[in-house]
Design an enzyme around this catalytic site. Structure first.
Site, short mmCIF file in Angstrom:
data_model
loop_
_atom_site.label_atom_id
_atom_site.label_comp_id
_atom_site.label_asym_id
_atom_site.label_seq_id
_atom_site.Cartn_x
_atom_site.Cartn_y
_atom_site.Cartn_z
NE ARG A 46 -2.90 0.57 3.33
CZ ARG A 46 -2.14 0.73 4.42
NH1 ARG A 46 -1.31 1.74 4.52
NH2 ARG A 46 -2.20 -0.14 5.41
CE1 TYR A 98 -17.04 10.48 -15.62
CE2 TYR A 98 -16.41 10.69 -13.33
CZ TYR A 98 -16.83 9.91 -14.39
OH TYR A 98 -17.05 8.57 -14.21
CG ASP A 171 -10.24 15.36 -14.97
OD1 ASP A 171 -9.54 14.78 -15.82
OD2 ASP A 171 -11.25 14.86 -14.45
CE LYS A 196 -12.83 7.07 -18.09
NZ LYS A 196 -13.18 8.34 -17.45
C1 LIG Z 1 -13.73 8.79 -16.16
C2 LIG Z 1 -13.40 10.13 -15.69
C3 LIG Z 1 -13.12 10.38 -14.33
C4 LIG Z 1 -13.24 9.31 -13.27
O1 LIG Z 1 -12.33 8.30 -13.43
P1 LIG Z 1 -12.59 6.76 -12.99
O2 LIG Z 1 -11.33 6.08 -13.39
O3 LIG Z 1 -13.80 6.30 -13.74
O4 LIG Z 1 -12.83 6.77 -11.52
C5 LIG Z 1 -12.75 11.66 -13.97
N1 LIG Z 1 -12.67 12.65 -14.87
C6 LIG Z 1 -12.95 12.46 -16.18
C7 LIG Z 1 -12.85 13.61 -17.13
C8 LIG Z 1 -13.32 11.21 -16.63
O5 LIG Z 1 -13.61 11.03 -17.92
#
Ligand SMILES: *Cc1c(COP(=O)(O)O)cnc(C)c1O
Length: 381
Positions: A46, A98, A171, A196
């Site tokens: 961890r 998001y 983000d 992603k």
């Molecule tokens: C998918 C997404 C998230 C969240 O990520 P997870 O891996 O699904 O927890 C946050 N911000 C954006 C822009 C996203 O597309």
């Protein structure tokens, strides 16, 4: 070294123990110690794991930060970042976020005394007014936004946050470091859903924070261990493997999305197309300045609302109806009933997420196949 070379080589040396060219998956929760507290930097997975350490160093290098931290999901990364801010902290965030980010801020952190405030981040003067209205701990941007592809002027927002004594987090999931590196524009923290584009193959869920200032990085690393939302060594391996091809993938994603956006703009069934690479995008000039490519995400509004969207989606074969984005395969979805269903309808409509809106993550397929499929499905609506 240029970016594509760095993706393959930087901070990813051959394994020091064996010479393995690919970082091994160190499946061990704990590590033998020579004497109490005498160890080789690893005690318990961890806190730190050798596979994760390589991923974290590579992420830090690619985004240009002092510290990289990997998490079990994008929201795990966000939750840990938010844990840095004590009760009473005010957070100024974009109003087009998001859905999961909005849900965590609004339905959890507000109950614990965090005060989120949402403004239109396409307009720097709105951010400035919001941070001047009351002491602000964090300015939180998404650029481009999900699903409307609105942009935040990162340099302007960084300056506004700095003048106000607030941290600035971005983000960067939609762009990826191949397209945009917010720390170079003055951001303190970059957040990723590595699910992603960084992972890129729709086979893991993961997240990351990359932190510009070293001291803040140390504090967030402490929180990463204290909170514990860490990824498995196997998932770290998959993100490392995906990242090596990010450069070539992102070029194809961008080319395909550019061609798809132009095709959609020509269709009489489509009312509006949102893509930063289109001359018709209201912030196209800003996009050209702060993004090196325009990315793989396109959204568009169909004439005829949700019923037309359902008929259109029913006519697709190759393009898969599914949430998520950033994988090699094209994925399409209906935000109003899928990814943004947790946002109240009035709130959603106010921000432009209409019932006719469709979001398309353009994969790396041959563009002729994508265009042919879209053309045929639109004709049948
Ligand atoms: C998918 C997404 C998230 C969240 O990520 P997870 O891996 O699904 O927890 C946050 N911000 C954006 C822009 C996203 O597309």
């Amino acid at each position: 070294m240029r970016f594509d070379t760095r993706l393959v080589h930087e901070a990813q040396p051959a394994d020091p123990a064996t010479g393995a060219v690919n970082t091994p998956i160190y499946l061990s929760s704990t590590f033998a110690q020579e004497a109490p507290n005498r160890n080789r930097g690893y005690v318990y997975s961890r806190s730190a794991n050798p596979t994760r350490s390589v991923l974290e160093a590579a992420l830090a290098a690619l985004e240009g930060g002092a510290v990289g931290l990997a998490f079990s999901s994008g929201l795990g990364a966000l939750a840990t970042l938010l844990d840095h801010f004590p009760t009473g902290s005010r957070i100024v965030a974009g109003e087009d976020l998001y859905g999961g980010t909005w849900r965590l801020l609004e339905h959890r952190r507000r109950q614990y005394g965090i005060e989120p405030v949402y403004v239109d981040f396409r307009r720097p003067e709105r951010i400035r007014a919001a941070v001047r209205a009351a002491p602000t701990a964090l300015v939180y941007a998404e650029s481009p936004t999900n699903p409307l592809l609105g942009l935040c002027d990162l340099r302007a927002a960084a300056r506004i946050a700095r003048e106000a004594g607030a941290l600035f987090a971005v983000d960067n999931t939609f762009a990826s470091p191949a397209v945009q590196r917010p720390i170079e524009s003055g951001a303190d923290v970059v957040l990723h859903s590595t699910t992603k584009y960084l992972g890129g193959h729709s086979d893991i869920v993961g997240g990351a924070l990359v932190v510009g200032p070293a001291e803040l990085g140390r504090r967030l690393a402490w929180l990463q261990n204290a909170v514990g939302a860490v990824p498995s060594p196997f998932d770290c391996f998959l993100v490392l493997r995906g990242m090596k091809t990010l450069g070539v993938r992102m070029r194809r994603h961008s080319e395909n999305a550019g061609a798809v956006a132009l095709e959609l703009e020509r269709s009489p069934r489509v009312a509006r197309v949102h893509y930063p690479g289109l001359a018709s995008h209201p912030q196209h000039r800003l996009a050209a300045r702060q993004m090196s490519q325009y990315g793989g995400m396109v959204s568009f509004e169909m004439k005829g609302g949700a019923a037309a969207v359902r008929r259109f989606l029913g006519g697709l074969r190759l393009i898969t109806l599914a949430e998520s984005l950033g994988g090699v395969e094209s994925l399409i979805e209906h935000p109003a009933s899928m990814t943004h269903a947790s946002v109240p309808r009035a709130e959603r409509l106010r921000h432009g997420v209409t019932d006719g809106l469709v979001r398309l993550s353009c994969g790396i397929e041959d563009p002729a196949d994508l265009l042919g499929e879209l053309r045929a499905a639109l004709r049948r609506v």
